[in-house]
Structure formats: structure tokens, C-alpha cells
Design a protein around this motif. Structure first.
Motif: not given
Ligand SMILES: Nc1ncnc2c1ncn2[C@@H]1O[C@H](COP(=O)(O)OP(=O)(O)O)[C@@H](O)[C@H]1O
Ligand SMILES: [Mg+2]
Lengths: 224, 415
Positions: A20-24, A14-16, A41-50, B411-413
Motif C-alpha cells: 500500500p502507498v500512502t499518498l496523503v 492510501i492506495l491499496p 513541497g518536493a515532487s512526490g510529497s502528495g500535493k496533487s493527491s491532496l 490526470i495523475r498520469g
Molecule cells: N497510482 C499510483 N501508484 C503508486 N504510487 C503513486 C500513484 N500515484 C501517486 N503515487 C505516488 O504517491 C506520491 C504522491 O504523489 P503526488 O500526490 O502526485 O505528489 P506531488 O503532486 O507532490 O508530486 C508520489 O510518491 C507518487 O509517486
């Protein structure tokens, strides 16, 4: 069945912040030696975050990640950095090659940091990796002199430099045409089959995903 | 370390022009520091060596540091009654038993002693009067204890004072002022009212204008006659093998005999103090140049850090530690500082060569015809060290910022 090389349990990130944004959101995941797993998964589904959590680039809010049975959540920053150096390799959508350095120097960079081989051995290994990836004769070139597909293959060579057990790839073919994409995945397939590596790759390409041993589909930070 | 150095060099070589400009900034700072400090050091050393060569190292005078205690104060120390308008006891001026003191000083090793009567007189020649300090000297001792014999530019030296009835040796500047020439006879008048005809038997040139224009030498006996102070010696000038011990020696003599003993450092206190101030001003100026140069370095390293965030991210994710990243950028600052310092050494050296060739014709205090330069290795190491250090410090902030970047954020950016 062999024990998993990498295993995540109830992983939550969770991004504080004010909101708060729940990534995974509570992911269980595991992968074995000689296995190639696609995360879709769709864009924004949390793949990169995982992937960042599995690669010890990011720290989970809850849950655990274990590599070779070793719990990594309680390790220090320095210890996690060292694990990345020794056991993990990364390939991203962008190649991230250092523009001032030759192809060979880029590939040798992780070996120089690890400092386990002599300089000559490092260069031999670098040349060998480049040859295996079809980049013989490119050693002295600068990244800017290469095509997109070639750069991505150099990035793969660099990720393999220290002989990691696990390769993590985040849309490695995202910027490539279908021919180059298939070339990269063929390389992955070879690494998994011949060397027993574990490859976890995020991809949007249905065809490439199907060529993997297993697919993990994500939505809203969860595995479906 | 080699690896980090390689990366740092790679970054710098990739932006040659910017790197060169910041290096030039450092080089200017270092170069001018060296040139300026060698100018300062040169004139300062020259000045001090002239003082040390030409002046007595310690002068024992017939004076006291404190006013002499009057009989009333001796009888009633801190008395409740204070007497005003007491007529002070007349002191007989001059050092008591001077020859005993000279003998005991001469018994000490490394000392040469010149007993002198220093008297204020007027010299007149063809209607011109000039106030002059006359040193009545003992020729043999004067030779040992002062430089004057070597400074006499006419034939014959000090010995001629003995061969002539009333010989006097004066500075060339003084001769010009009076319009006299060698072998001319002039009139000497003392405050005591004695008048003597004296013959110029020699001219000297020390290079110190105040001496050349205001001093004359005669035999001790003649000076005593002229001043009407028979057998009196009022100055004992002492030359030492080690001039740096002058202060200690002066202190000891003063404690022993009570007379005021002045070291050359004390005599020239004002000048030596001025050197300290001058040096401080110089170092402030020089630091300002280096601070400006540091901004240049801060600028380059900050730019590199900004442009290299992706590289930093990939290095961190492949296993480089924050300390490695910091090291890379600190090295960049250090390299710019070091190379700038080396360039600056070359610049400073050439500046000194050029300044050394400059000639001009101005009558200054010491009649120098060009710049006096004295470079020491201290100037080089200090300016180089300060440059490399301040360059590294200038890189500190951007380097720290770079080491704190989180690879995931970048990297995210970038993905
Ligand atoms: N630093 C951040 N601040 C706010 N939201 C974020 C941040 N990084 C990622 N997100 C959001 O978290 C979600 C998951 O991101 P990400 O893991 O990159 O998804 P994917 O790789 O599947 O496209 C997305 O909705 C993204 O917009
Ligand atoms: Mg993504």
C-alpha cells in the motif's frame, strides 16, 4: 473571521495494493473565502493527491472534506460530480482543452452541462470571461492556434465558467515562462480580491508561492 | 443531449477518413440488403401472384386423404383377426353428384367454380406423341373461374370449342413440341383406348412452362367421351375473391364432403417452404455483412475512446457524469450507423435502379426478361434499423469502458 469555505480533517489516502502507498497522511486543511493558499513541497510529497481529495476527484481512505460546511465524504458519486460542476473549478499543469472545439466552446462546456443559462447568456458570459483574461478576439480560434500561456488562460476561463467558489490549481504555471506565470497569478489575485474566491494552488515557484496569502508546505504526505 | 451530440460530432469530424470508412461498411451492408431482399421479394411476389392468378385456389378432387376403409374393417374395427389379401372394393372414380356440389358452392359469395374432368391423354401429330393433361370444361364457368380465356393468344377464345365438332385449345409450347399450327387436326388417344380426331381451335400462353407445354382444353362432354367416363367430373376448381382464405375453405369443404380439397398453398407447399429457407439464408448473409460493419464501428469508437482519455478526464472532473461519457460514445456509434444506413439506402436504391435496367434472354421457369424487383418500406426500415442498432451495440463496450475511466488516474498520469 468567516467560516472556512473548504475544510479537511485528518485526511488520509492510501492506495491499496500488495504494498500500500500512502499518498496523503493525516492532513488538516482549511481555506476561507477571499484567500489564496499555495501548497508547496518536493515532487512526490502528495500535493496533487491532496488537491484531488479537496476537489472531490478522489475519495479519502479516512477523514473528511467539507465544502461550505457540507460533509462530502458520504455523498454519492453523482452528488460529488454535481458539486464539482457547481462549486469547484480546476486548472492543471496541462491545459486539457478539447482540441476539436473553439476557445469559446471550450469555455462554455461546463455552462452547457449545468444548463442554468440560456445559450445566448452562456456565450455572453464566455466572451466576458475571455475578455477579462485578455483573450478578446480569440473566441473562434482552436486551442492549437494558441500559445501555451493563452491556452492556460482559456483553461482558467473554463474553470470559472459556472462561477465556482473555489478554484483548485495543480502547478498551473508549470509549463509557462515567468511572464506568463505572473500573468496567471495576477488573474488569480484579482479573482480573490475582487470576487472573494478561494484559490488553492500547487506551485514549485518560490516567488509565486510567496505572493499568496498563505503557504502550506508538504513532505511525505503530511503538512509540515 | 445536444451537448453530447455536439461532442460526439466533434470527435467524428476530427477523424473524417476513419469515420467515412466505417460508414461505408454500414452502407454496403444496408445497400446490399436492400438490393438482395428486393430481388428476392420481387421474384417471390411474382411467383406467388402467378400461382394465385393461374391456379385454382382450391381444388376439390375425387380422392381421399386416407385410404378408404374396406368392408372387413368396418364390420370388425380393430378386430383381433387381421385379414390379408382382401380384394378392395372397387370405387367408382369421380365426384359423386358433382352438379349439386357445384350449385351449393356457387351459392356462396365470392366463389367461382369450374367443374372439370381431368384426363391423361396422348396427342399425336405427324408421328410425334406427347402425353397431355386434358381439361374437359364448362365454358361459361371456366371463364369465371380461371384465367385461361385471357391467355388465349389466337382469335375467338373459348367459344370456338363449341363451334367445332371436336375442338381443342392447347398451349403454345405444346404446339411447338408437336409441330402443329392453328386449325391443324391431331389425334387424341386416351388410356381407355378411345381415339378422337381433334382440331386445334386456339393456342394459349400463360408464361408457366409446365402449363404451356402440357395442358389442353376441350368441352367437358368431349373429354368424358374420350376418357370413356360419361357424366363424370373429377376436379372442381374454385377461384376465390380472397385467395388468402383458401386454406380455411379447403378444410371446410373436405370436412363437409370427405373429398380431398387442396388449397393453392398446399399444392405449392414445397415452393413456399423453399422461399422460407431462401429468405433465412439471405438474412444470415446480410447479418454477416452487418456484423463485419459493426467491427468497423467498434474499431472507430475504441480508437476515439483511447485517443480521448484526457478529454474524458477533464469532462468528468468539470462535472460530466459517467452516463454523459457513455452517451457521447454510444452516440458516435449510432451516428456512424445512422449515416451509414442513409448512405446505404441511397446505395440500395441505386442498385435496384441498375438491376432493374438489366435485360437478359434466358428461358427460365417464368420467362422473365429482367430481374424482378420489389422494394418495400420494410426492407428499408429493417435494414436501416438493424444497422443503427448494431452500430450502437458495437459502440457499447468502448463506451462503457470510457464511462468507467477514473479522472484522477488519467490526470495523475498526464500531469
Ligand atoms: N497510482 C499510483 N501508484 C503508486 N504510487 C503513486 C500513484 N500515484 C501517486 N503515487 C505516488 O504517491 C506520491 C504522491 O504523489 P503526488 O500526490 O502526485 O505528489 P506531488 O503532486 O507532490 O508530486 C508520489 O510518491 C507518487 O509517486
Ligand atoms: Mg503533482
Amino acid at each position: 473571521m468567516t467560516a472556512p469555505v473548504i475544510e479537511a480533517r485528518k485526511l488520509k489516502r492510501i492506495l491499496p495494493g500488495l504494498i500500500p502507498v500512502t499518498l496523503v497522511d493525516g492532513v488538516d486543511f482549511q481555506a476561507r473565502s477571499g484567500e489564496m493558499v499555495a501548497i508547496t513541497g518536493a515532487s512526490g510529497s502528495g500535493k496533487s493527491s491532496l488537491l484531488y481529495l479537496l476537489g472531490l476527484l478522489d475519495e479519502p481512505t479516512e477523514g473528511s472534506v467539507a465544502i461550505d460546511g457540507q460533509d462530502c465524504v458520504h455523498l454519492s458519486d453523482a452528488e460529488r460530480t454535481h458539486l464539482r460542476l457547481e462549486r469547484l473549478g480546476f486548472v492543471f499543469q496541462f491545459h486539457f482543452l478539447l482540441p476539436e472545439f473553439s476557445v469559446l466552446d471550450n469555455v462554455c462546456m461546463p455552462m452547457k452541462k449545468l444548463d442554468a443559462l440560456s445559450t445566448d447568456e452562456q456565450e455572453d458570459r464566455g466572451r466576458h470571461l475571455l475578455k477579462e483574461l485578455g483573450l478578446e478576439g480569440y473566441e473562434k480560434k482552436l486551442p492549437e492556434q494558441l500559445s501555451g500561456g493563452e491556452r492556460q488562460r482559456v483553461a482558467v476561463a473554463r474553470a470559472l465558467a459556472n462561477g465556482p467558489r473555489i478554484l483548485l490549481a495543480d502547478e498551473p504555471t508549470g509549463n509557462l515562462d515567468s511572464k506568463n506565470s505572473h500573468a496567471v497569478f495576477d488573474i488569480f489575485r484579482g479573482l480573490v480580491q475582487d470576487e472573494g474566491k478561494t484559490i488553492i494552488t500547487v506551485t514549485h515557484d518560490q516567488g509565486l508561492a510567496k505572493s499568496c496569502d498563505r503557504q502550506v508546505h508538504m513532505a511525505d504526505g503530511r503538512v509540515m | 443531449m445536444k451537448l453530447l451530440l455536439g461532442i460526439a460530432l466533434g470527435h467524428l469530424l476530427a477523424r473524417k477518413r476513419q469515420t467515412l470508412v466505417s460508414m461505408m461498411g454500414v452502407a454496403m451492408g444496408v445497400g446490399f440488403t436492400i438490393a438482395m431482399s428486393s430481388l428476392m421479394e420481387g421474384s417471390q411476389q411474382d411467383f406467388i401472384s402467378r400461382i394465385v392468378d393461374n391456379m385454382p385456389h382450391v381444388t376439390l378432387k375425387d380422392e381421399f386423404r386416407d385410404n378408404p376403409a374396406q368392408p372387413v374393417d368396418i364390420v370388425f374395427p380393430k378386430g383381433a383377426v387381421e385379414l390379408k389379401g382382401v380384394k378392395p372394393k372397387d370405387e367408382i372414380r369421380g365426384i359423386k353428384a358433382p352438379w349439386n356440389k357445384v350449385a351449393s358452392l356457387e351459392a356462396l359469395p365470392g366463389l367461382r367454380v369450374a367443374p372439370t374432368l381431368s384426363a391423361q391423354i396422348f396427342l399425336s401429330f405427324s408421328g410425334k406423341d406427347v402425353a397431355v393433361t386434358l381439361y374437359g370444361i364448362d365454358i361459361e364457368r371456366e371463364r369465371q373461374a380461371s384465367h385461361i380465356e385471357e391467355d388465349i393468344v389466337t382469335e375467338g377464345g373459348l367459344t370456338l370449342l363449341e363451334g367445332t365438332a371436336n375442338g381443342i385449345i392447347i398451349g403454345k409450347g405444346l404446339a411447338t413440341k408437336l409441330g402443329v399450327q392453328l386449325h391443324d387436326t391431331l389425334t387424341a388417344t386416351s388410356a381407355a383406348g378411345v381415339v378422337l380426331k381433334m382440331k386445334v381451335v386456339g393456342l394459349f400462353h400463360t408464361g408457366i412452362i409446365s402449363t404451356d407445354n402440357n395442358l389442353g382444353y376441350a368441352l367437358l362432354k368431349k373429354a368424358q367421351v374420350l376418357a370413356n367416363r360419361p357424366n363424370v367430373v373429377n376436379h372442381v376448381r374454385i377461384k376465390m375473391d380472397d385467395p388468402m382464405q383458401a386454406m380455411e375453405m379447403a378444410e371446410q369443404l373436405e370436412r363437409r364432403w370427405g373429398y380431398k380439397a387442396e388449397s393453392w398453398q398446399e399444392t405449392n407447399e414445397g415452393l413456399l417452404g423453399a422461399f422460407v429457407i431462401r429468405n433465412t439464408v439471405m438474412y444470415i448473409t446480410v447479418s454477416a455483412i452487418l456484423i463485419v460493419a459493426s467491427f468497423g464501428i467498434f474499431n472507430v469508437v475504441s480508437t476515439v475512446v483511447y485517443e480521448k482519455t484526457r478529454d474524458i478526464a477533464i469532462l468528468r472532473s468539470m462535472g460530466f457524469e459517467p452516463a454523459d461519457i457513455r452517451g457521447i460514445f454510444l452516440l458516435e456509434g449510432f451516428l456512424v450507423g445512422l449515416l451509414g444506413a442513409l448512405l446505404g439506402w441511397a446505395l440500395g436504391f441505386s442498385l435496384c435502379q441498375i438491376l432493374g435496367m438489366v435485360r437478359f434472354n434466358i428461358k427460365m421457369m417464368t420467362e422473365v426478361q429482367g430481374f424482378l424487383l420489389q422494394s418495400t418500406w420494410i426492407h428499408y426500415t429493417m435494414s436501416g434499423g438493424v444497422a443503427a442498432l448494431s452500430a450502437t451495440l458495437a459502440a457499447w463496450l468502448p463506451a462503457r469502458k470510457a464511462s468507467r475511466l477514473k479522472p484522477v488516474d488519467i490526470i495523475r498520469g498526464a500531469a
